[in-house]
Enzyme design. Sequence first.
Site, PDB file in Angstrom:
ATOM      1  N   SER A 139      -2.308  -1.719   8.733  1.00 17.80           N
ATOM      2  CA  SER A 139      -3.305  -1.426   9.761  1.00 17.80           C
ATOM      3  C   SER A 139      -4.644  -2.094   9.474  1.00 17.80           C
ATOM      4  O   SER A 139      -5.434  -2.350  10.373  1.00 17.80           O
ATOM      5  CB  SER A 139      -3.513   0.078   9.862  1.00 17.80           C
ATOM      6  OG  SER A 139      -4.112   0.560   8.674  1.00 17.80           O
ATOM      7  N   CYS A 187       3.037  12.909 -22.561  1.00 15.11           N
ATOM      8  CA  CYS A 187       3.158  11.532 -23.037  1.00 15.11           C
ATOM      9  C   CYS A 187       3.904  11.529 -24.374  1.00 15.11           C
ATOM     10  O   CYS A 187       3.509  12.237 -25.298  1.00 15.11           O
ATOM     11  CB  CYS A 187       1.759  10.933 -23.208  1.00 15.11           C
ATOM     12  SG  CYS A 187       1.794   9.307 -23.958  1.00 15.11           S
ATOM     13  N   ALA A 217       8.719  -4.583  11.972  1.00 14.20           N
ATOM     14  CA  ALA A 217       9.114  -5.385  10.805  1.00 14.20           C
ATOM     15  C   ALA A 217      10.620  -5.662  10.820  1.00 14.20           C
ATOM     16  O   ALA A 217      11.057  -6.789  10.583  1.00 14.20           O
ATOM     17  CB  ALA A 217       8.720  -4.649   9.528  1.00 14.20           C
ATOM     18  N   CYS A 247       1.230  10.271 -27.161  1.00 12.92           N
ATOM     19  CA  CYS A 247       0.048  10.999 -27.633  1.00 12.92           C
ATOM     20  C   CYS A 247       0.001  12.459 -27.163  1.00 12.92           C
ATOM     21  O   CYS A 247      -0.997  13.138 -27.370  1.00 12.92           O
ATOM     22  CB  CYS A 247      -1.228  10.259 -27.240  1.00 12.92           C
ATOM     23  SG  CYS A 247      -1.502  10.228 -25.480  1.00 12.92           S
ATOM     24  N   GLN A 268       0.844  -1.198   0.000  1.00 12.13           N
ATOM     25  CA  GLN A 268       0.000   0.000   0.000  1.00 12.13           C
ATOM     26  C   GLN A 268       0.880   1.249   0.000  1.00 12.13           C
ATOM     27  O   GLN A 268       0.374   2.352  -0.048  1.00 12.13           O
ATOM     28  CB  GLN A 268      -0.896  -0.006   1.248  1.00 12.13           C
ATOM     29  CG  GLN A 268      -1.859  -1.181   1.275  1.00 12.13           C
ATOM     30  CD  GLN A 268      -2.516  -1.298   2.628  1.00 12.13           C
ATOM     31  OE1 GLN A 268      -2.007  -1.892   3.565  1.00 12.13           O
ATOM     32  NE2 GLN A 268      -3.684  -0.716   2.741  1.00 12.13           N
ATOM     33  N   GLY A 286       3.184  -4.567   8.961  1.00  9.79           N
ATOM     34  CA  GLY A 286       2.923  -3.157   9.273  1.00  9.79           C
ATOM     35  C   GLY A 286       1.682  -2.597   8.608  1.00  9.79           C
ATOM     36  O   GLY A 286       1.630  -1.412   8.299  1.00  9.79           O
ATOM     37  N   HIS A 320      -1.621   1.258  -4.353  1.00 11.59           N
ATOM     38  CA  HIS A 320      -1.916   2.693  -4.220  1.00 11.59           C
ATOM     39  C   HIS A 320      -0.981   3.545  -5.083  1.00 11.59           C
ATOM     40  O   HIS A 320      -0.857   4.744  -4.871  1.00 11.59           O
ATOM     41  CB  HIS A 320      -1.845   3.127  -2.750  1.00 11.59           C
ATOM     42  CG  HIS A 320      -2.945   2.526  -1.918  1.00 11.59           C
ATOM     43  ND1 HIS A 320      -2.895   2.408  -0.550  1.00 11.59           N
ATOM     44  CD2 HIS A 320      -4.146   1.995  -2.286  1.00 11.59           C
ATOM     45  CE1 HIS A 320      -4.006   1.837  -0.103  1.00 11.59           C
ATOM     46  NE2 HIS A 320      -4.778   1.575  -1.136  1.00 11.59           N
ATOM     47  N   CYS A 351      -3.633   6.978 -23.133  1.00 12.89           N
ATOM     48  CA  CYS A 351      -3.165   5.739 -23.784  1.00 12.89           C
ATOM     49  C   CYS A 351      -2.547   4.740 -22.802  1.00 12.89           C
ATOM     50  O   CYS A 351      -2.153   3.647 -23.199  1.00 12.89           O
ATOM     51  CB  CYS A 351      -2.182   6.062 -24.897  1.00 12.89           C
ATOM     52  SG  CYS A 351      -0.552   6.538 -24.313  1.00 12.89           S
ATOM     53  N   ASN A 354       2.982  -6.690  13.474  1.00 11.23           N
ATOM     54  CA  ASN A 354       2.593  -5.305  13.732  1.00 11.23           C
ATOM     55  C   ASN A 354       2.720  -5.021  15.225  1.00 11.23           C
ATOM     56  O   ASN A 354       2.130  -5.740  16.032  1.00 11.23           O
ATOM     57  CB  ASN A 354       1.137  -5.076  13.272  1.00 11.23           C
ATOM     58  CG  ASN A 354       0.826  -3.605  13.080  1.00 11.23           C
ATOM     59  OD1 ASN A 354       1.378  -2.755  13.783  1.00 11.23           O
ATOM     60  ND2 ASN A 354      -0.046  -3.297  12.141  1.00 11.23           N
TER      61      ASN A 354
HETATM   62 ZN   LIG Z   1      -0.460   8.815 -24.090  1.00 12.02          ZN
END
Ligand SMILES: [Zn+2]
Length: 262
Positions: free
Chosen positions: A209, A167, A251, A170, A100, A207, A118, A129, A233
């Site tokens: 939550s 990009c 950890a 494009c 995450q 770790g 994430h 694209c 944890n």
């Molecule tokens: Zn693009």
Amino acid sequence: MREIVTLIKKGQVVAFCGAGLSVESGIPACRGTGGLWEKYNPELYATIEGLTSLFIFQPHKLRDFIIDCYGVFLKAEPNHGHFALKDLEEKGYLSGIITQNIDDFHFQAGSKKVSEVHGNAYKFRCSKCGFFLKKKKEEVEDLLKDLQAAKKRKQILKNILHFMGRCPRCNQRLESGIVFFGQSLPQEEIEKSYHFLDRAKTVLCVGASGEVYPAASFPLYAKERGAKVININPQESSFDAISDFVSRKTAVDFFKNLLLSF
Ligand SMILES: [Zn+2]
């Protein structure tokens, strides 16, 4: 610890990592006391609408936020936990990491099979694209230097737009590869995560939550398909209830211990 080692040695282990892992690298968690959202209102700083309005109306605030956050990322480095997961992958025990965290530390540590649900703070993608590129740390360092020197509104906007770039396929303006509040998780990362989870014999929560959905549902998904769950944890979390083993170590301490027992 012996039972945990036995489980890990069976292979097909999937690590599910949360903010707690990177806290030991010096990255503060977003939530909770001392977290990022205490300092910055997430409605403004963690949504596309909020960030867009900052960009247009309060670019100095956006500049300070970028310097603050990326400054922390650039200074911090992967820790023993990240490197231990890389070693477990190399030895063939770990089949994938679902993280995450957006700090890129698993890749910086050398892990290959990583699903970043994430997003990644260094990734920038084309919404038209699907093209994406990953910026180097040096490029971000240059942006921060430029932003620190930029005093006028126009200069701040120019620096940010120049850094984001267009990009090459494009010509669409590239967007941040971070998943902000209210955005759906990237489809390819979700598919990768389920690919890992469908084959998992053990899920190692590190770790995490368990507060942020839908990612928090992944360990239970694997558990319902017969996987064992190990929860590492120092604090209580919602994963305790579904875990076969709980370690209250951090950890870094857990993996140091694990290495000694291997
Ligand atoms: Zn693009």
